[in-house]
Write a protein that holds these residues in place. Structure first.
Motif, PDB file in Angstrom:
ATOM      1  N   SER A 108       0.775  -1.282   0.057  1.00 48.63           N
ATOM      2  CA  SER A 108      -0.038   0.108   0.017  1.00 48.63           C
ATOM      3  C   SER A 108       0.754   1.199  -0.148  1.00 48.63           C
ATOM      4  N   PHE A 124      -3.865  -7.807  -2.533  1.00 47.26           N
ATOM      5  CA  PHE A 124      -4.395  -6.889  -3.354  1.00 47.26           C
ATOM      6  C   PHE A 124      -5.813  -6.606  -2.819  1.00 47.26           C
ATOM      7  N   LEU A 141      -6.511   2.482  -1.174  1.00 52.46           N
ATOM      8  CA  LEU A 141      -5.352   2.308  -1.883  1.00 52.46           C
ATOM      9  C   LEU A 141      -4.385   3.454  -1.269  1.00 52.46           C
ATOM     10  N   THR A 149      -7.166  -3.006  -1.524  1.00 62.03           N
ATOM     11  CA  THR A 149      -8.382  -2.329  -1.956  1.00 62.03           C
ATOM     12  C   THR A 149      -9.358  -2.026  -1.052  1.00 62.03           C
ATOM     13  N   MET A 160       4.066  -1.195 -14.641  1.00 62.93           N
ATOM     14  CA  MET A 160       3.171  -2.301 -13.991  1.00 62.93           C
ATOM     15  C   MET A 160       3.764  -3.645 -14.637  1.00 62.93           C
ATOM     16  N   SER A 177       1.249  -0.331  -8.676  1.00 61.51           N
ATOM     17  CA  SER A 177       0.699  -1.606  -8.229  1.00 61.51           C
ATOM     18  C   SER A 177       1.720  -2.792  -8.448  1.00 61.51           C
ATOM     19  N   SER A 178       2.615  -2.958  -7.531  1.00 57.38           N
ATOM     20  CA  SER A 178       3.672  -3.932  -8.000  1.00 57.38           C
ATOM     21  C   SER A 178       3.078  -5.518  -7.838  1.00 57.38           C
ATOM     22  N   TYR A 192       2.170   1.839  -3.700  1.00 54.98           N
ATOM     23  CA  TYR A 192       1.033   2.533  -4.284  1.00 54.98           C
ATOM     24  C   TYR A 192       0.899   3.898  -4.019  1.00 54.98           C
TER      25      TYR A 192
END
Length: 496
Positions: free
Chosen positions: A230, A432, A440, A436, A302, A239-240, A233
């Motif tokens: 997080s 993720f 984020l 989310t 990404m 977003s890794s 981001y």
């Protein structure tokens, strides 16, 4: 006439002054040399191990059919060398290149260790051995030949009032290999004729309470990795998809240090966390900062993380194989507290995760650098205008995120009693979904989201079997994006 300057001297002056790109060239050379050294060690060790194994096998075959002066001894006709049932064994089994272990733990219907139960193991070449459970309910049998073995419980040795669950399927088949452990689970019940199907389908308070504890444990361990994801981001907008491989790296490094090199597990955890943090630092220095300077789009970045993830997975599989490896070889001890039965490693991992997460939260909230990190996460341009070194903050975030993910890998490897080349990939969806759900870019949101995802996923096992529980995370992710895209702690933003 002016003097002529040799062509090479200008290049040397540029290098002495620290010409642009010098540090990147040195770093690339060091990484390349390290890879070559690792490959050379792997190439040199593998033939030696194969030679040792073949030597042992040939020695065993010669011994089996030895010729003595005046008489010929045949293994097939000699009573001393004929396969026979070995006496009961209670000693621990240790794996080696010429030895494998079949082991397990038997608990009674009240989840307490069952002592003195005999477990019979038979296999190739007439192998037959009996092991008895010790005070902790553990048993183990050592095998020197890879193959399929039959494991069964002597039901006559069961304590009074205890019966084998799934007694109709008392003979279990296991595939044992050398230099590895294989487990077999036997459950006991206080009701004769009980089966796991009927037990697992019944919804009881005790079962729900146990699953809730497992959910809290899973949530804390996911949170260690999700907080870093997080923060990445929040500070970079990226977003890794390679973050899961940092978790795998932590678990596999712990296997190398604790299992292969015999290091203390506490020292192993500290060293692995620092090494994983160093990989995050090197990633930003060698990859992400140069790409940011070239103003590469987030979509392209990404895709780079996806490629890095795939490359790391196959590198892990090449060096460690596709099988699951264990950080600690011994069977984990269990402790029952407040009606919950968890391993000692689970309690310790939960405590460490809680302390580290609280410390990370206090760092972000109370320290100057933590406040700078939050400022960059909120508005990088405004933070830069205020005098904050944005690149330095981002470098720190990559380092912190990789270190937390590595620690999560160590804890998961101990709790799950194993780690393999795709452990992080299997947890990536949960991470993720957690980020989310919480919002984020917010560290606190990642923590709350991880706890919710962990508890919901484990409680799903009360009504859905097996790995269906992981599909719950996908359902939650879809619902979040439909009804509250900004997450619990996120804020709605105008687009366009």
């Amino acid at each position: 006439m002016g003097s002529i300057t040799p062509p090479g001297s200008a290049l040397m002056r540029r290098l002495r002054r620290g010409a642009p790109g010098r540090s990147r060239l040195v770093l690339a050379a060091v990484l390349f040399l390290a890879f070559l050294a690792t490959f050379a060690v792997d190439w040199a060790v593998s033939p030696a191990a194969e030679a040792a194994t073949s030597t042992t096998s040939s020695t065993s075959s010669v011994t089996a059919g030895s010729v003595t002066a005046g008489s010929v001894t045949a293994s097939s006709s000699s009573p001393a060398s004929a396969p026979a049932s070995a006496p009961a064994s209670t000693g621990p089994c240790t794996v080696s290149p010429t030895n494998g272990c079949i082991r397990g733990t038997i608990l009674d219907s009240e989840r307490k260790p069952a002592k003195g139960i005999d477990v019979d193991v038979s296999g190739p070449g007439g192998f037959a051995q009996t092991a008895s459970t010790d005070d902790t309910g553990r048993w183990s049998v050592s095998v020197t030949t890879a193959g399929q073995y039959t494991v069964s419980v002597d039901q006559g040795s069961l304590p009074k009032g205890q019966y084998l669950t799934n007694a109709a399927d008392a003979d279990r088949k296991v595939n044992a290999t050398l230099n590895a452990n294989v487990g077999q689970i036997f459950q006991l019940s206080d009701q004769q004729g009980a089966t796991t199907d009927t037990d697992s389908s019944s919804l009881t308070f005790a079962r729900a309470w146990q699953q809730l504890a497992s959910g809290i444990r899973l949530g804390l361990l996911i949170a260690l990795a999700s907080v870093g994801l997080s923060l990445i981001y929040g500070t970079t907008g990226l977003s890794s998809f390679s973050h899961g491989e940092q978790v795998t790296l932590g678990g596999l490094l712990a296997y190398v240090f604790a299992n292969q090199l015999g290091w203390n597990i506490w020292v192993t955890g500290i060293v692995v966390t620092l090494l994983c943090a160093a990989t995050g630092y090197l990633q930003d220095a060698a990859i992400w900062k140069p790409l940011r300077r070239k103003r590469i789009s987030l979509t392209q970045l990404m895709i780079v993380t996806i490629g890095l993830s795939i490359a790391a997975q196959y590198a892990f599989q090449y060096f460690f194989g596709a099988s699951t490896v264990r950080i600690q070889q011994g069977n984990p001890e269990t402790v029952t507290f407040a009606g919950l039965t968890l391993t000692v490693q689970s309690y310790v991992a939960m405590a460490i995760a809680l302390v580290v997460l609280v410390g990370t939260g206090l760092f972000l909230a109370k320290t100057r650098f933590g406040r700078a990190t939050r400022a960059v996460s909120d508005n990088p341009a405004l933070a830069a205008a205020s005098g904050i070194d944005v690149d330095r903050v981002i470098r720190f975030v990559w380092t912190l995120a990789a270190g937390l993910a590595g620690l999560s890998g160590v804890m998961l490897g101990l709790v799950l009693n194993g780690v393999n080349w795709q452990t992080g990939l299997q947890l990536l969806l949960l991470m993720f979904a957690s980020v989310t759900l919480g919002g984020l870019g917010t560290a606190y949101g990642a923590l709350v989201g991880s706890m919710i995802i962990g508890i919901v996923v484990e409680l799903t096992n009360l009504v859905l079997p097996g790995d269906f529980k992981y599909a719950t995370a996908l359902v939650i992710l879809i619902l979040i994006l439909l009804f509250r895209p900004q997450g619990i702690f996120g804020r709605a933003e105008r687009i366009g």
